[in-house]
Design a protein around this motif. Structure first.
Motif: not given
Length: 477
Positions: A47, A63, A254
């Motif tokens: 990420l 994220s 995320r």
């Protein structure tokens, strides 16, 4: 006051190597402000966040920054349908008239369209029903940055569907209306609102705790990014509307990573929706809300999304086991960034402009010319000069405002707009300065001849300005 297109900032969070890859894929970064990206590779999630969220309280993109995902919600609706079908709650072959018995459809082809037809864009429905004022709503978005779906509820969309016709049944034709009808039909069959169904059947099992449908008046997630056009103007958020099943999801990098991971492993509810089952013409093949296209010899399953000030892209390659999701808080597409992160290059670099530079240049430079002519040329009687100057000033100001809002300032230097504004101001000053000056008889006779000649030139300038402006507006619609 000049247009100020954003540029991807230097700040970054998360995986430094991934952030560097994103910067390389984004080119010079013009037209981007903040980007959140996740890469799924060999079962691991990487990420990174780059640039500025536009949120004064949480400027750093990471994220957990919330973005509008737009039509990335369509694959989610498709997976919801597949999951409900797998559970035996509904049959994808059921026609719409049976799923929505309270609705009446003027076209029997629409009434007979199945959930599978709707979710694979083969019902033949237009993208948006014209009787909902589509052109007016588009202008409201372009001119004012407002949510074009504001004020549209579920019942209004269902009513519009009742008068819609199927133009090419059985042939792929991308339709927001079709996916919306599929989502509402599923929700009504279960007796639960669509947003609640999505949250409980998809978000909760995948741990997507920051993904939601946000309604106007609801508390806004604290880490929500602010959207804007790639050319600079700010835009309003798009909240839940009558088209929610077609894409009103707000989510994070995320959460999209978890979503993508579940789809690629086949463990996400309704993951089979991503399997291509029908022809989609030049796009390749389509599943339930997903599209599979061959790029550089790879079968890439994907979908993109866009709202007034946000863009998104989610894709994966089954052969390499690599997936990517990209979220941005401007309306410049991010598809090419995602494809480059997958190791593809078929679509080339991200497009730098919006495609209407000639109309922008014409409208910006020609609009103030009649005012300048009115101010510079002697011989106009004072009253006439005042009237002409007032009219031309209004036209010039309106044109410059429109080009500030709609112009292609990724292809053209914003200094061009400043030059147009300077010409308008100069013309206005000259016109005011000459209004009170008196001419001699000889000067007046000579000047009147000049004025008649230049009046024609002013009219031609107006015609050029109008042509440029018309081209600009036509491109937006």
């Amino acid at each position: 006051m000049a247009p100020a297109p954003p540029r991807l900032g230097s700040a970054s969070t998360g995986d430094a190597d991934l952030a560097a890859q994103v910067r390389e894929a984004a080119g010079d970064g013009r037209g981007y402000r903040g980007i959140s990206v996740v890469v799924v590779d060999e079962g691991a999630l990487r990420l990174a966040g780059l640039g500025d969220s536009g949120n004064p309280a949480h400027r750093q993109v990471d994220s957990s920054t919330v973005f509008e995902a737009g039509s990335v919600g369509k694959p989610m609706t498709g997976m919801l349908l597949a999951d409900l079908a797998d559970r035996g709650t509904l049959d994808l072959g059921t026609p719409l008239e049976q799923l929505l018995p309270g609705s009446r459809f003027a076209d029997t082809a629409v009434a007979g369209a199945t959930l599978e037809d709707l979710a694979t864009h083969r019902a033949g429905l237009e993208k948006m029903p014209s009787d909902l004022g589509t052109a007016t709503r588009t202008l409201r978005l372009r001119l004012l940055g407002q949510d074009p779906y504001q004020g549209l509820g579920e019942e209004e969309v269902l009513a519009a569907a009742g008068t819609s016709s199927a133009r090419t049944p059985g042939t792929y034709a991308y339709s927001n209306l079709g996916m919306t009808l599929a989502g509402y039909a599923a929700a009504r069959r279960t007796g639960r609102p669509y947003g609640e169904l999505l949250a409980t059947r998809l978000f909760a099992p995948l741990g997507m705790s920051d993904s939601r449908i946000v309604r106007r008046g609801d508390p806004e997630p604290p880490r929500t990014a602010r959207g804007q056009q790639a050319t600079g103007p700010a835009t309003d958020h798009w909240y839940a509307s009558g088209y929610t099943p077609a894409g009103d999801v707000w989510t994070t990098g995320r959460d999209l990573g978890r979503f993508l991971y579940g789809v690629m492993r086949g463990t996400a509810p309704g993951a089979r929706a991503a399997v291509p089952t029908h022809d989609a013409g030049p796009q390749g093949r389509t599943g339930l809300g997903w599209v599979t296209t061959t790029l550089d010899g790879h079968a890439v399953t994907w979908h993109s999304g866009a709202t007034g000030g946000f863009t998104s892209y989610i894709a994966f390659d089954r052969e390499t086991g690599r997936g990517v999701a990209v979220l941005s808080n401007t309306d410049r597409p991010v598809d090419a960034i995602g494809q480059r992160l997958l190791g593809l290059s078929a679509t080339g670099p991200p497009s730098a402009g919006t495609g209407h530079a000639p109309g922008t240049a014409l409208a910006t430079l020609a609009a103030p010319l009649p005012l300048l002519v009115t101010g510079l040329v002697p011989g106009f009687p004072g009253a006439r000069r005042r009237v002409l100057a007032g009219i031309h000033a209004l036209f010039a100001a309106a044109a410059l405002w429109l080009t500030w809002r709609l112009g292609d300032w990724l292809s053209l230097p914003p200094a061009l707009w400043t030059a147009g504004a300077a010409v308008m101001l100069s013309g206005l000053l000259f016109a005011v300065g000459r209004t009170g000056r008196r001419c001699t008889h000889t000067e007046g006779a000579m000047a009147r001849t000049t004025a008649r000649t230049t009046a024609g030139a002013a009219c031609r300038a107006v015609a050029v300005w109008a042509g440029g402006l018309a081209a600009l507006l036509a491109h937006q619609l």
